[in-house]
Design a protein around this motif. Structure first.
Motif, PDB file in Angstrom:
ATOM      1  N   VAL A  18       0.845  -1.201   0.000  1.00  0.00           N
ATOM      2  CA  VAL A  18       0.000   0.000   0.000  1.00  0.00           C
ATOM      3  C   VAL A  18       0.882   1.255   0.000  1.00  0.00           C
ATOM      4  O   VAL A  18       0.630   2.208  -0.747  1.00  0.00           O
ATOM      5  CB  VAL A  18      -0.943  -0.004   1.214  1.00  0.00           C
ATOM      6  CG1 VAL A  18      -1.717   1.316   1.300  1.00  0.00           C
ATOM      7  CG2 VAL A  18      -1.914  -1.174   1.129  1.00  0.00           C
ATOM      8  N   MET A  19       1.913   1.263   0.844  1.00  0.00           N
ATOM      9  CA  MET A  19       2.819   2.417   0.896  1.00  0.00           C
ATOM     10  C   MET A  19       3.533   2.612  -0.436  1.00  0.00           C
ATOM     11  O   MET A  19       3.665   3.738  -0.932  1.00  0.00           O
ATOM     12  CB  MET A  19       3.845   2.224   2.018  1.00  0.00           C
ATOM     13  CG  MET A  19       3.269   2.363   3.419  1.00  0.00           C
ATOM     14  SD  MET A  19       4.552   2.354   4.680  1.00  0.00           S
ATOM     15  CE  MET A  19       4.805   0.587   4.887  1.00  0.00           C
ATOM     16  N   THR A  21       2.548   1.612  -3.401  1.00  0.00           N
ATOM     17  CA  THR A  21       1.569   2.067  -4.400  1.00  0.00           C
ATOM     18  C   THR A  21       1.303   3.557  -4.262  1.00  0.00           C
ATOM     19  O   THR A  21       1.203   4.289  -5.258  1.00  0.00           O
ATOM     20  CB  THR A  21       0.252   1.286  -4.248  1.00  0.00           C
ATOM     21  OG1 THR A  21       0.518  -0.115  -4.418  1.00  0.00           O
ATOM     22  CG2 THR A  21      -0.777   1.724  -5.282  1.00  0.00           C
ATOM     23  N   TYR A  22       1.208   4.024  -3.019  1.00  0.00           N
ATOM     24  CA  TYR A  22       0.972   5.457  -2.786  1.00  0.00           C
ATOM     25  C   TYR A  22       2.128   6.289  -3.356  1.00  0.00           C
ATOM     26  O   TYR A  22       1.905   7.317  -4.009  1.00  0.00           O
ATOM     27  CB  TYR A  22       0.833   5.709  -1.279  1.00  0.00           C
ATOM     28  CG  TYR A  22       0.631   7.164  -0.932  1.00  0.00           C
ATOM     29  CD1 TYR A  22      -0.620   7.769  -1.047  1.00  0.00           C
ATOM     30  CD2 TYR A  22       1.708   7.946  -0.495  1.00  0.00           C
ATOM     31  CE1 TYR A  22      -0.798   9.107  -0.742  1.00  0.00           C
ATOM     32  CE2 TYR A  22       1.534   9.282  -0.181  1.00  0.00           C
ATOM     33  CZ  TYR A  22       0.281   9.861  -0.299  1.00  0.00           C
ATOM     34  OH  TYR A  22       0.111  11.187  -0.004  1.00  0.00           O
ATOM     35  N   VAL A  25       1.837   6.412  -7.102  1.00  0.00           N
ATOM     36  CA  VAL A  25       0.747   7.314  -7.501  1.00  0.00           C
ATOM     37  C   VAL A  25       1.192   8.770  -7.392  1.00  0.00           C
ATOM     38  O   VAL A  25       0.908   9.595  -8.273  1.00  0.00           O
ATOM     39  CB  VAL A  25      -0.509   7.061  -6.640  1.00  0.00           C
ATOM     40  CG1 VAL A  25      -1.563   8.149  -6.883  1.00  0.00           C
ATOM     41  CG2 VAL A  25      -1.101   5.699  -6.943  1.00  0.00           C
ATOM     42  N   MET A  26       1.928   9.106  -6.331  1.00  0.00           N
ATOM     43  CA  MET A  26       2.417  10.475  -6.190  1.00  0.00           C
ATOM     44  C   MET A  26       3.389  10.827  -7.327  1.00  0.00           C
ATOM     45  O   MET A  26       3.357  11.944  -7.865  1.00  0.00           O
ATOM     46  CB  MET A  26       3.125  10.649  -4.835  1.00  0.00           C
ATOM     47  CG  MET A  26       2.210  10.539  -3.615  1.00  0.00           C
ATOM     48  SD  MET A  26       0.861  11.750  -3.600  1.00  0.00           S
ATOM     49  CE  MET A  26      -0.519  10.678  -4.054  1.00  0.00           C
ATOM     50  N   LEU A 201      -0.529  12.484   5.211  1.00  0.00           N
ATOM     51  CA  LEU A 201      -0.933  11.938   3.913  1.00  0.00           C
ATOM     52  C   LEU A 201      -1.795  12.940   3.139  1.00  0.00           C
ATOM     53  O   LEU A 201      -1.662  13.077   1.920  1.00  0.00           O
ATOM     54  CB  LEU A 201      -1.693  10.621   4.106  1.00  0.00           C
ATOM     55  CG  LEU A 201      -0.857   9.457   4.647  1.00  0.00           C
ATOM     56  CD1 LEU A 201      -1.742   8.245   4.911  1.00  0.00           C
ATOM     57  CD2 LEU A 201       0.254   9.088   3.665  1.00  0.00           C
ATOM     58  N   THR A 205      -0.619  14.530  -0.385  1.00  0.00           N
ATOM     59  CA  THR A 205      -1.453  14.372  -1.575  1.00  0.00           C
ATOM     60  C   THR A 205      -1.750  15.723  -2.211  1.00  0.00           C
ATOM     61  O   THR A 205      -1.713  15.873  -3.444  1.00  0.00           O
ATOM     62  CB  THR A 205      -2.772  13.661  -1.210  1.00  0.00           C
ATOM     63  OG1 THR A 205      -2.468  12.394  -0.596  1.00  0.00           O
ATOM     64  CG2 THR A 205      -3.616  13.419  -2.455  1.00  0.00           C
TER      65      THR A 205
END
Length: 261
Positions: A18-19, A21-22, A25-26, A201, A205
């Motif tokens: 999950v980390m 993937t984040y 995405v960033m 977060l 974002t």
């Protein structure tokens, strides 16, 4: 403080996938936001049109070797040492923020992808550089925000006045500050860790998702503009500009010594 990898510790409650993937995405938001900003504002179209115009107006052609030399000078002066900024205070604040952000981002990526859990011991230097980078961003960014902004230093506006152009610096400072607080609370075993993780977060974002509306992409555009200016100086196409164009310090307020360029 900052002696352990905060992301490895976080893996006890959030999967490393999950980390990772984040983070991906960033990174995609940075690429997509910069491309959109370039197309929307037609920055690339203007750059290349101006480039062709400068080449046609130039008194001489700049050769390949000289072009490489100008590119190296641009990287050494404008990119690595912020040479376009005339005052020492503004230059130091910019360099603290830039190099701190680079160290902060690179060590974040290495720790998230290379050492995602406590099962893979993180070299002590990585969380230390992460913390030092974050503190450098805070030192340079808050110094700029409270004392060096043009409309504060010379035009007398409130230090807390916010306009759209401030999205980048404010979201950057919020992201880094909240990240450092989250890591410190996590190391201390505080009950407020989850709250600051959520705020961290959200701010991060906003930082990477607001590129089309913020100044984030200036870090990519400014080196190109600085290189173009050096080429125009070399081929003579800027020779008909008035001298004050290269002396921004003469534009300061009559009541305040120029110190914000």
């Amino acid at each position: 403080m900052f002696t352990s990898n905060p992301f490895a510790e976080l893996s006890a409650s959030i999967s490393p996938i999950v980390m990772q993937t984040y983070v991906v995405v960033m990174a995609l938001l940075v690429v997509g936001g910069t491309v959109y900003d370039t197309l929307h504002k037609k920055s690339a179209q203007y750059f290349f049109a101006n480039w062709r115009k400068a080449q046609n107006k130039g008194a001489r052609q700049v050769g390949g070797g000289e072009m490489v030399s100008l590119a190296i000078q641009t990287v050494a002066v404008e990119v690595l040492s912020a040479g376009e900024l005339c005052t020492a205070r503004r230059r130091i604040a910019h360099l603290l923020t830039m190099y701190g952000f680079i160290a902060y981002v690179i060590t974040t990526v290495i720790m998230v992808f290379g050492y995602p859990t406590p099962a893979t011991p993180t070299p002590a230097i990585l969380p230390q550089l992460w913390g030092i980078g974050g503190l450098m961003v805070c030192a340079g960014g808050y110094w700029f925000w409270f004392f060096l902004r043009v409309d504060v230093a010379a035009e007398g506006h409130s230090r807390f006045r916010v306009v759209q152009a401030d999205i980048f610096i404010l979201s950057l400072l919020a992201s880094v500050t909240l990240g450092l607080i989250w890591a410190a609370l996590q190391a201390a075993g505080s009950a407020g860790t989850s709250v600051f993780l959520g705020l961290y977060l959200i701010a991060t974002t906003v930082l990477f998702a607001s590129i089309p509306w913020s100044k984030f992409s200036h870090m990519f555009f400014k080196p190109a503009a600085a290189f173009q200016k050096r080429v125009e100086d070399a081929n003579g196409s800027r020779s008909n500009l008035p001298a004050p164009a290269d002396k921004p310090e003469t534009f300061g307020s009559a009541r305040t010594e120029p110190q914000h360029y």
